[in-house]
Design an enzyme around this catalytic site. Structure first.
Site, PDB file in Angstrom:
ATOM      1  N   ASP A   1       0.877  -1.342  -0.028  1.00  0.00           N
ATOM      2  CA  ASP A   1      -0.010  -0.227  -0.013  1.00  0.00           C
ATOM      3  C   ASP A   1       0.850   1.293  -0.138  1.00  0.00           C
ATOM      4  O   ASP A   1       1.849   1.418   0.957  1.00  0.00           O
ATOM      5  CB  ASP A   1      -0.830   0.042   1.483  1.00  0.00           C
ATOM      6  CG  ASP A   1      -1.726   1.143   1.435  1.00  0.00           C
ATOM      7  OD1 ASP A   1      -2.848   1.181   0.479  1.00  0.00           O
ATOM      8  OD2 ASP A   1      -1.738   1.975   2.360  1.00  0.00           O
TER       9      ASP A   1
ATOM     10  N   GLU B   1       1.821  -0.386  -5.079  1.00  0.00           N
ATOM     11  CA  GLU B   1       0.814   0.845  -5.458  1.00  0.00           C
ATOM     12  C   GLU B   1       1.764   1.806  -5.501  1.00  0.00           C
ATOM     13  O   GLU B   1       2.355   2.256  -4.609  1.00  0.00           O
ATOM     14  CB  GLU B   1      -0.179   1.107  -4.365  1.00  0.00           C
ATOM     15  CG  GLU B   1      -1.172   1.987  -4.829  1.00  0.00           C
ATOM     16  CD  GLU B   1      -2.284   2.267  -3.600  1.00  0.00           C
ATOM     17  OE1 GLU B   1      -3.266   2.562  -3.812  1.00  0.00           O
ATOM     18  OE2 GLU B   1      -1.674   2.173  -2.307  1.00  0.00           O
TER      19      GLU B   1
END
Length: 649
Positions: free
Chosen positions: A315, A351
């Site tokens: 993330d 990401e």
């Protein structure tokens, strides 16, 4: 004797035959003591009588797995219990009533000594090649909470995700890899606790190595391992979405669970000692600081070694390569992972952005990393749903975004293409809503992204209008066919296979209810789409994967590619401006297998002339609800706003 068994490394609680070694990095709090709790929550204080480079440690004889413990510190003249940042299990689901005062810390979840013996029954990792990988992103609880054919005790749990009914469904859909939303222990933010809500998605890590207790029936450690083992038995990989960019302790004034009480240097700071916020969550883990880097690497090895996971999705991964305002592909973190004998064998998905300066780094991660390709998402949604006829951009994404990801690095450097993710609209909502409807989140619809690139086809939300329903289903097929037959690794939101709607909520992070729980009660139309998608994934594996292999690496320049008018003529440079109907022809080497894409973006049917030769097999025509096995030879009438994929051996 026991004094010699005490060691500063590894950090955390480490069992051996004689007892347990406890070690904690705490340079900012030397007045720290180990607290052991019995079954009646009575505490025993143990002195940490050894020191090494900011680490306090001791050995406790005759210790067994299951022992609850914590660390006592003095905070503003009050005794506070803090968690072990290296805790490998928690005693219960963490909860408190804000603010998190020192008095409450003693009733909070406690660290648990863990033993990792487990019968893996000789299962091995499926090791799915990149070009064959089909990612299904899902939530451990949300995917099975409403499953109609499962014992109640398993619903919403680790064990629920590996029940025969679920595995059968995953296999029928052709899933190769489950990408799980965070399963590391997390703590809901104070504003959610004030509203009696939870962080359902789990992107607020508490202890990186401890599996989240709320998904367990009794023992999160054993049950999560069982889940991985049973999925591996069925050749399904497990990838963990993991959060190292920030912690649950929030910004200045946020709760103290461990790091803030032990070492202030875990967080990036400005010159005036305020926490930098590159994550939007109040703090940012500083991986230029050795102890921070250590716990991240130790955590990754922990999940691979003890839980046999097959990889990670990181993330806000730009944070991992940060040195304050700058991103460095040769940062210590990337270099350490690349040389690690355990971590360099697993799938790594980034990401590739965060919210700080220079935070957008798509295409810039080092070799060995795949990246979530938001340009594919935005381009494909704009093309099919927003009537933005950017043919050149669409073609670039279809062919693997080689402006960002050179085919010379494929297949291991393939982009991760996606249409929908856990954040944003589901596939069903993309074709059903023009606007977000996040009122249930309690923030007056201010939260969530405003750039959805969706289209409701005339009615906002649910409708019984058959014409609108047909158009919505056709667009779902357009989006999914484009995803599955583009060059890249397809990422599919698992609930999209069920046509699940969140009622237009594009930020359901705090909705632990029917908004987020997968709805398995499918309509007849939903069933048709479910079947269609499973068949399309099977076709991708059989037909598209060999093309990706052939177009990768040194062999990529030995094949035939033609962009064609509907008339059959090759397109010229001038044709790339707003052409509404075009075709893509690909052939392997001089006489190998062939693929043909017929794309009609216009509002009227268009007849296409096909390349000469033997008959073509129709893989799919998105204007049709069923896949057919028919063959065609010279021309094909392509319906409005639709896509057909042809194959010829």
């Amino acid at each position: 004797m026991f004094a010699k068994l005490a060691q500063p490394f590894p950090l955390g609680a480490t069992l051996c035959d004689q007892g347990c070694n406890f070690s904690i990095h705490c340079p900012d709090n030397q007045d720290i003591k180990l607290i052991l709790f019995d079954n009646n929550n009575k505490k025993k204080i143990v002195e940490l009588d050894n020191q090494h480079m900011g680490i306090r440690y001791t050995f406790v004889p005759d210790m067994r797995a299951g022992q609850c413990y914590g660390y006592q510190i003095t905070d503003k003249n009050e005794k506070r219990l803090v968690l072990d940042p290296y805790a490998q299990a928690l005693s219960k689901t963490p909860f408190y009533i804000p603010p998190f005062r020192a008095e409450q810390s003693w009733d909070f979840a406690k660290s648990v000594v863990t033993e990792h013996t487990f019968d893996w029954e000789d299962t091995v990792s499926p090791q799915i090649p990149y070009e064959e990988t089909v990612l299904f992103e899902t939530h451990v609880k949300g995917f099975t909470k409403l499953h109609p054919h499962m014992d109640e005790e398993y619903k919403g749990t680790y064990l629920g995700l590996c029940q025969p009914e679920v595995i059968k469904s995953l296999k029928q859909q052709g899933v190769t890899t489950l990408q799980l939303l965070p399963v590391a222990s997390c703590m809901s933010e104070p504003h959610l606790l004030d509203m009696d809500k939870v962080n359902f998605w789990g992107y607020n890590s508490l202890c990186f190595m401890a599996p989240e207790p709320r998904y367990a029936i009794a023992d999160a450690v054993t049950e999560m391992k069982t889940m991985v083992r049973e999925l591996h038995k069925n050749d399904i990989e497990v990838i963990l979405d993991i959060v190292f960019n920030h912690t649950a302790e929030g910004g200045d004034g946020g709760p103290q669970f461990h790091f803030k009480s032990l070492d202030k240097n875990y967080y990036l700071q400005t010159t005036d000692k305020k926490l930098l916020n590159y994550t939007g969550c109040g703090n940012t883990l500083d991986l230029t600081y050795q102890p921070s880097l250590n716990i991240v690497l130790d955590t990754l090895r922990h999940w691979v070694t003890h839980y046999h996971v097959d990889g990670f999705r990181f993330d806000l991964a730009a944070t991992l390569g940060r040195d304050r305002h700058y991103f460095n592909t040769r940062s210590a973190f990337f270099m350490a992972v690349a040389q690690d004998p355990i971590l360099k064998k697993v799938k790594l998905i980034a990401e590739p952005w965060d919210v700080g300066p220079n935070g957008y780094q798509l295409g810039h991660f080092p070799r060995g990393w795949n990246e979530c390709n938001d340009k594919f998402r935005d381009t494909v949604k704009s093309y099919w749903l927003c009537n933005k006829n950017d043919v050149k951009e669409f073609a670039t994404r279809l062919m693997g975004s080689r402006d960002l990801f050179s085919a010379g690095g494929w297949p291991d450097k393939l982009p991760v293409n996606f249409i929908s993710y856990h954040d944003g609209f589901t596939l069903e909502d993309l074709v059903s809503y023009n606007h977000k409807h996040n009122h249930a989140n309690g923030e007056n619809n201010r939260d969530g992204h405003g750039d959805n690139r969706s289209y409701n086809h005339g009615v906002e939300g649910e409708t019984n209008n058959l014409t609108i329903l047909y158009r919505r289903e056709r667009q779902k097929r357009n989006l999914m066919a484009t995803l599955l037959f583009s060059f890249g690794i397809p990422h599919i939101l698992a609930v999209d296979s069920l046509s699940h709607t969140q009622g237009g909520n594009n930020n359901a992070y705090c909705q632990d209810n029917e908004i987020s729980w997968a709805n398995w009660e499918m309509s007849h139309g939903d069933e048709l789409f479910h079947t269609w998608m499973g068949q399309m994934i099977a076709a991708r594996k059989e037909i598209m994967a060999p093309f990706i292999r052939a177009f990768s690496g040194h062999e990529r320049g030995h094949h035939r590619i033609q962009w064609r008018h509907s008339s059959g003529q090759n397109m010229t440079a001038e044709d790339w401006q707003n052409l509404e109907a075009f075709g893509l022809y690909m052939g392997l080497y001089k006489g190998g297998n062939e693929l043909m894409y017929i794309i009609n973006h216009s509002d009227i049917p268009t007849r296409f002339r096909l390349p000469e030769g033997n008959k073509w097999s129709v893989i799919c025509d998105t204007s049709e609800r069923y896949l057919s096995n028919r063959q065609i030879q010279t021309t094909y009438m392509q319906a409005a706003k639709s896509l057909t994929i042809l194959f010829r051996e």
